[in-house]
Design an enzyme around this catalytic site. Structure first.
Site, PDB file in Angstrom:
ATOM      1  N   ASP A 108      51.221  37.885  86.227  1.00  0.00           N
ATOM      2  CA  ASP A 108      51.005  38.893  85.202  1.00  0.00           C
ATOM      3  C   ASP A 108      52.146  39.898  85.277  1.00  0.00           C
ATOM      4  O   ASP A 108      52.484  40.374  86.367  1.00  0.00           O
ATOM      5  CB  ASP A 108      49.658  39.587  85.457  1.00  0.00           C
ATOM      6  CG  ASP A 108      49.285  40.543  84.358  1.00  0.00           C
ATOM      7  OD1 ASP A 108      48.781  40.083  83.315  1.00  0.00           O
ATOM      8  OD2 ASP A 108      49.488  41.765  84.540  1.00  0.00           O
ATOM      9  N   ILE A 109      52.748  40.210  84.137  1.00  0.00           N
ATOM     10  CA  ILE A 109      53.825  41.200  84.115  1.00  0.00           C
ATOM     11  C   ILE A 109      53.192  42.587  84.267  1.00  0.00           C
ATOM     12  O   ILE A 109      52.312  42.965  83.496  1.00  0.00           O
ATOM     13  CB  ILE A 109      54.638  41.130  82.807  1.00  0.00           C
ATOM     14  CG1 ILE A 109      55.243  39.739  82.617  1.00  0.00           C
ATOM     15  CG2 ILE A 109      55.723  42.207  82.787  1.00  0.00           C
ATOM     16  CD1 ILE A 109      55.937  39.538  81.282  1.00  0.00           C
ATOM     17  N   ASN A 129      55.541  47.764  76.248  1.00  0.00           N
ATOM     18  CA  ASN A 129      55.513  47.379  74.832  1.00  0.00           C
ATOM     19  C   ASN A 129      55.272  48.598  73.944  1.00  0.00           C
ATOM     20  O   ASN A 129      55.910  48.760  72.902  1.00  0.00           O
ATOM     21  CB  ASN A 129      54.399  46.353  74.615  1.00  0.00           C
ATOM     22  CG  ASN A 129      54.869  45.099  73.943  1.00  0.00           C
ATOM     23  OD1 ASN A 129      56.042  44.896  73.704  1.00  0.00           O
ATOM     24  ND2 ASN A 129      53.924  44.240  73.637  1.00  0.00           N
ATOM     25  N   ASP A 174      59.073  41.240  73.524  1.00  0.00           N
ATOM     26  CA  ASP A 174      59.272  39.791  73.352  1.00  0.00           C
ATOM     27  C   ASP A 174      60.455  39.294  74.175  1.00  0.00           C
ATOM     28  O   ASP A 174      60.408  38.208  74.752  1.00  0.00           O
ATOM     29  CB  ASP A 174      59.484  39.447  71.872  1.00  0.00           C
ATOM     30  CG  ASP A 174      58.200  39.518  71.062  1.00  0.00           C
ATOM     31  OD1 ASP A 174      57.117  39.702  71.651  1.00  0.00           O
ATOM     32  OD2 ASP A 174      58.290  39.390  69.825  1.00  0.00           O
ATOM     33  N   GLU A 231      50.831  38.632  78.399  1.00  0.00           N
ATOM     34  CA  GLU A 231      51.873  38.703  79.427  1.00  0.00           C
ATOM     35  C   GLU A 231      51.485  37.946  80.692  1.00  0.00           C
ATOM     36  O   GLU A 231      52.005  38.193  81.767  1.00  0.00           O
ATOM     37  CB  GLU A 231      52.185  40.172  79.758  1.00  0.00           C
ATOM     38  CG  GLU A 231      51.129  40.896  80.549  1.00  0.00           C
ATOM     39  CD  GLU A 231      49.948  41.438  79.744  1.00  0.00           C
ATOM     40  OE1 GLU A 231      49.151  42.168  80.340  1.00  0.00           O
ATOM     41  OE2 GLU A 231      49.814  41.143  78.545  1.00  0.00           O
TER      42      GLU A 231
END
Length: 175
Positions: free
Chosen positions: A72-73, A80, A89, A115
């Site tokens: 997971d980012i 974002n 993106d 993500e």
């Protein structure tokens, strides 16, 4: 007249073969598109579900290990919201590229959603999967996010990674 009819027939066969070849290519393109995440180019969740089922069945049959990494980012929603979806993106694409470059052989990398990503590691025990997880985490963290037009650094991408090993169901003994 018969020679001319034969020539027309041969031409129709050639055209039909060309059409069949094009239809096969279109079908293959559609099949690949249905299994691929359009933004990252990685496999999508639908493909992952099928691949995991097959890998689990294989691991159960052969007794070989199967591990899974869930990635997971970190703070992606905040990133974002702050910098916009276009830059978000690009971050997703960069992470996908790093993940794809980190796997080998039968390993499968997929975008799970948003993500989140998954790496399926057939024939890999949890200890080795943890090593892969750390390598992937370091590779992604080594990348800087820089706005090309201004040269402004937006920091680094970090990931949270979890590793798990599949346990086949126990077989009940008869007797």
């Amino acid at each position: 007249e018969m020679v001319e009819q034969n020539r027309r027939f041969e031409q129709e066969i050639i055209e039909s073969n060309n059409e069949i070849t094009q239809l096969r290519k279109n079908l293959e393109d559609t099949r690949v598109e249905a299994m691929t995440d359009s933004l990252t180019g990685l496999y999508n969740r639908k493909f992952l579900d099928t691949a995991f089922s097959q890998a689990a069945l294989e691991a159960t049959k052969t007794g070989t290990p199967l591990s899974v990494l869930m990635l997971d980012i970190d703070h992606f929603k905040q990133f974002n919201d702050t910098y916009g979806h276009n830059l978000g993106d690009l971050v997703l694409k960069q992470v996908a590229h790093c993940l794809g470059a980190s796997v080998k052989g039968r390993d499968i990398t997929a975008r799970f959603g948003g993500e989140e990503f998954v790496i399926l590691l057939p024939d890999t025990a949890i200890k080795e999967a943890s090593i892969v997880a750390e390598q992937v985490r370091k590779t992604v963290a080594s990348k800087k996010i820089v706005v090309r037009s201004t040269g402004k650094s937006l920091g680094r991408i970090t990931l949270s990674v979890g590793a798990a090993q599949f346990r086949p169901p126990e077989r009940k003994s008869v007797g």
